[in-house]
Design a protein around this motif. Structure first.
Motif, PDB file in Angstrom:
ATOM      1  N   VAL A   1       2.245  -1.303   4.185  1.00 14.34           N
ATOM      2  CA  VAL A   1       3.134  -0.826   3.117  1.00 14.34           C
ATOM      3  C   VAL A   1       2.397  -0.820   1.778  1.00 14.34           C
ATOM      4  O   VAL A   1       2.544   0.110   0.980  1.00 14.34           O
ATOM      5  CB  VAL A   1       4.421  -1.673   3.049  1.00 14.34           C
ATOM      6  CG1 VAL A   1       5.278  -1.263   1.847  1.00 14.34           C
ATOM      7  CG2 VAL A   1       5.228  -1.525   4.330  1.00 14.34           C
ATOM      8  N   ASP A   2       1.569  -1.837   1.536  1.00 11.20           N
ATOM      9  CA  ASP A   2       0.758  -1.865   0.314  1.00 11.20           C
ATOM     10  C   ASP A   2      -0.158  -0.645   0.230  1.00 11.20           C
ATOM     11  O   ASP A   2      -0.345  -0.061  -0.841  1.00 11.20           O
ATOM     12  CB  ASP A   2      -0.097  -3.132   0.263  1.00 11.20           C
ATOM     13  CG  ASP A   2       0.692  -4.365  -0.144  1.00 11.20           C
ATOM     14  OD1 ASP A   2       1.784  -4.211  -0.727  1.00 11.20           O
ATOM     15  OD2 ASP A   2       0.214  -5.494   0.119  1.00 11.20           O
ATOM     16  N   MET A   3      -0.732  -0.263   1.357  1.00  4.97           N
ATOM     17  CA  MET A   3      -1.617   0.903   1.395  1.00  4.97           C
ATOM     18  C   MET A   3      -0.845   2.187   1.124  1.00  4.97           C
ATOM     19  O   MET A   3      -1.339   3.090   0.435  1.00  4.97           O
ATOM     20  CB  MET A   3      -2.330   0.975   2.748  1.00  4.97           C
ATOM     21  CG  MET A   3      -3.314  -0.162   2.989  1.00  4.97           C
ATOM     22  SD  MET A   3      -4.049  -0.148   4.647  1.00  4.97           S
ATOM     23  CE  MET A   3      -5.287   1.127   4.457  1.00  4.97           C
ATOM     24  N   MET A   4       0.373   2.266   1.644  1.00  4.10           N
ATOM     25  CA  MET A   4       1.212   3.445   1.397  1.00  4.10           C
ATOM     26  C   MET A   4       1.611   3.535  -0.070  1.00  4.10           C
ATOM     27  O   MET A   4       1.719   4.632  -0.630  1.00  4.10           O
ATOM     28  CB  MET A   4       2.442   3.409   2.294  1.00  4.10           C
ATOM     29  CG  MET A   4       2.133   3.583   3.782  1.00  4.10           C
ATOM     30  SD  MET A   4       3.594   3.364   4.855  1.00  4.10           S
ATOM     31  CE  MET A   4       4.497   4.888   4.504  1.00  4.10           C
ATOM     32  N   ILE A   5       1.805   2.390  -0.700  1.00  3.69           N
ATOM     33  CA  ILE A   5       2.133   2.371  -2.135  1.00  3.69           C
ATOM     34  C   ILE A   5       0.896   2.727  -2.957  1.00  3.69           C
ATOM     35  O   ILE A   5       0.954   3.544  -3.877  1.00  3.69           O
ATOM     36  CB  ILE A   5       2.687   0.991  -2.553  1.00  3.69           C
ATOM     37  CG1 ILE A   5       4.046   0.747  -1.909  1.00  3.69           C
ATOM     38  CG2 ILE A   5       2.796   0.887  -4.082  1.00  3.69           C
ATOM     39  CD1 ILE A   5       4.534  -0.692  -1.994  1.00  3.69           C
ATOM     40  N   SER A   6      -0.238   2.128  -2.605  1.00  2.92           N
ATOM     41  CA  SER A   6      -1.490   2.371  -3.327  1.00  2.92           C
ATOM     42  C   SER A   6      -1.891   3.844  -3.282  1.00  2.92           C
ATOM     43  O   SER A   6      -2.409   4.387  -4.261  1.00  2.92           O
ATOM     44  CB  SER A   6      -2.600   1.511  -2.736  1.00  2.92           C
ATOM     45  OG  SER A   6      -3.837   1.773  -3.351  1.00  2.92           O
ATOM     46  N   SER A   7      -1.642   4.488  -2.134  1.00  2.00           N
ATOM     47  CA  SER A   7      -2.018   5.897  -1.968  1.00  2.00           C
ATOM     48  C   SER A   7      -0.974   6.858  -2.516  1.00  2.00           C
ATOM     49  O   SER A   7      -1.112   8.069  -2.396  1.00  2.00           O
ATOM     50  CB  SER A   7      -2.254   6.196  -0.484  1.00  2.00           C
ATOM     51  OG  SER A   7      -1.051   6.018   0.241  1.00  2.00           O
ATOM     52  N   LYS A   8       0.096   6.297  -3.097  1.00  2.00           N
ATOM     53  CA  LYS A   8       1.164   7.088  -3.718  1.00  2.00           C
ATOM     54  C   LYS A   8       1.983   7.897  -2.709  1.00  2.00           C
ATOM     55  O   LYS A   8       2.550   8.930  -3.044  1.00  2.00           O
ATOM     56  CB  LYS A   8       0.594   7.983  -4.825  1.00  2.00           C
ATOM     57  CG  LYS A   8      -0.068   7.186  -5.939  1.00  2.00           C
ATOM     58  CD  LYS A   8      -0.614   8.072  -7.044  1.00  2.00           C
ATOM     59  CE  LYS A   8      -1.281   7.220  -8.118  1.00  2.00           C
ATOM     60  NZ  LYS A   8      -1.869   8.029  -9.201  1.00  2.00           N
ATOM     61  N   ILE A   9       2.025   7.399  -1.482  1.00  2.00           N
ATOM     62  CA  ILE A   9       2.981   7.933  -0.521  1.00  2.00           C
ATOM     63  C   ILE A   9       4.349   7.339  -0.829  1.00  2.00           C
ATOM     64  O   ILE A   9       5.382   7.999  -0.698  1.00  2.00           O
ATOM     65  CB  ILE A   9       2.556   7.598   0.928  1.00  2.00           C
ATOM     66  CG1 ILE A   9       1.268   8.352   1.285  1.00  2.00           C
ATOM     67  CG2 ILE A   9       3.664   7.940   1.922  1.00  2.00           C
ATOM     68  CD1 ILE A   9       0.679   7.964   2.626  1.00  2.00           C
ATOM     69  N   LEU A  10       4.331   6.082  -1.270  1.00  2.00           N
ATOM     70  CA  LEU A  10       5.551   5.369  -1.645  1.00  2.00           C
ATOM     71  C   LEU A  10       5.470   4.886  -3.091  1.00  2.00           C
ATOM     72  O   LEU A  10       4.384   4.679  -3.630  1.00  2.00           O
ATOM     73  CB  LEU A  10       5.754   4.132  -0.754  1.00  2.00           C
ATOM     74  CG  LEU A  10       5.907   4.312   0.753  1.00  2.00           C
ATOM     75  CD1 LEU A  10       6.028   2.949   1.415  1.00  2.00           C
ATOM     76  CD2 LEU A  10       7.113   5.169   1.077  1.00  2.00           C
TER      77      LEU A  10
END
Length: 231
Positions: A149-158
């Motif tokens: 989830v952190d990676m999805m946030i970092s990549s601006k998916i979330l």
């Protein structure tokens, strides 16, 4: 854990990035390397690196042609080299590109859309563990789900609202449409109105040029000839 849905094990996003930078320093883009080769360039054990390789392969950062040997893909090279050189914005683009082809991320996005685009963060982490078919209390994957989830946030998916504990699916940036111009009646009349262009053609006459032929040609073209004044 289902092979289709892979979670990181124990490691945070920062540690995952350390593995990527270490792989770049180990020249994993030029040759296949082992986990111990990558471990020489970071503070992570070869065993931990090896356990997380399936996840990194699912993101599209590595390929493995032989058991225990790993090589960076073009995408993995772009991500790791940008990280190593401090080009954070470019690295984020590469991370997003990889995650959006990762099976578990694809299904998490579908789940989010079915929930109106946003859910509690802990709910999304739980869904990730359900998809990966792992025990919800397994400490390896409690960290792993959080890392994903952190990676999805970092990549601006979330996007994350930390105060409310909510994550929201970000829509891709839409291309700005040019404003439509409403044609007035006057503009339409101008478009339809014929107009003349004044065109001047200068022709140098040489001895072998037939003046009569030239005059006839100009007449056919609708050009007006002007006789030179006699000196």
């Amino acid at each position: 854990m289902k092979e289709k849905y892979i979670l990181p094990e124990f490691l945070s996003k920062e540690k995952i990035d350390e593995i990527m930078k270490a792989a770049y320093l180990a020249n994993a883009h030029e040759k296949s390397v082992k986990s111990r080769d990558i471990a020489k360039y970071c503070d992570i054990s070869p065993d931990s690196i090896g356990r997380n390789m399936k996840f990194l392969i699912s993101v599209g950062f590595f390929v493995s042609s032989k058991k225990g040997f790993y090589k960076l893909t073009k995408l993995g090279l772009d991500y790791s080299s940008n990280l190593a050189h401090g080009f954070t914005d470019e690295a984020i683009k590469m991370l997003k590109q990889g995650l959006e082809t990762c099976p578990i991320v694809i299904d998490l996005k579908k789940y989010l859309m079915s929930k109106g685009g946003k859910v509690r963060r802990d709910e999304l982490e739980s869904k990730a563990k359900v998809l990966a078919n792992v025990h919800p209390d397994d400490t390896r994957f409690i960290t792993g789900a959080k890392t994903l989830v952190d990676m999805m946030i970092s990549s601006k998916i979330l996007a994350e609202d930390k105060e409310r504990g909510i994550v929201k699916l970000l829509e891709p940036a839409k291309e700005k449409r040019k404003p439509e111009i409403t044609k007035t009646r006057e503009m339409e009349q101008i478009e339809k109105k014929p107009f003349n262009i004044n065109l001047t053609v200068v022709v140098n006459i040489v001895d072998e040029t037939s003046l009569e032929v030239l005059k006839k040609t100009m007449k056919l073209l609708g050009l007006k000839s002007v006789e030179p004044e006699e000196e």
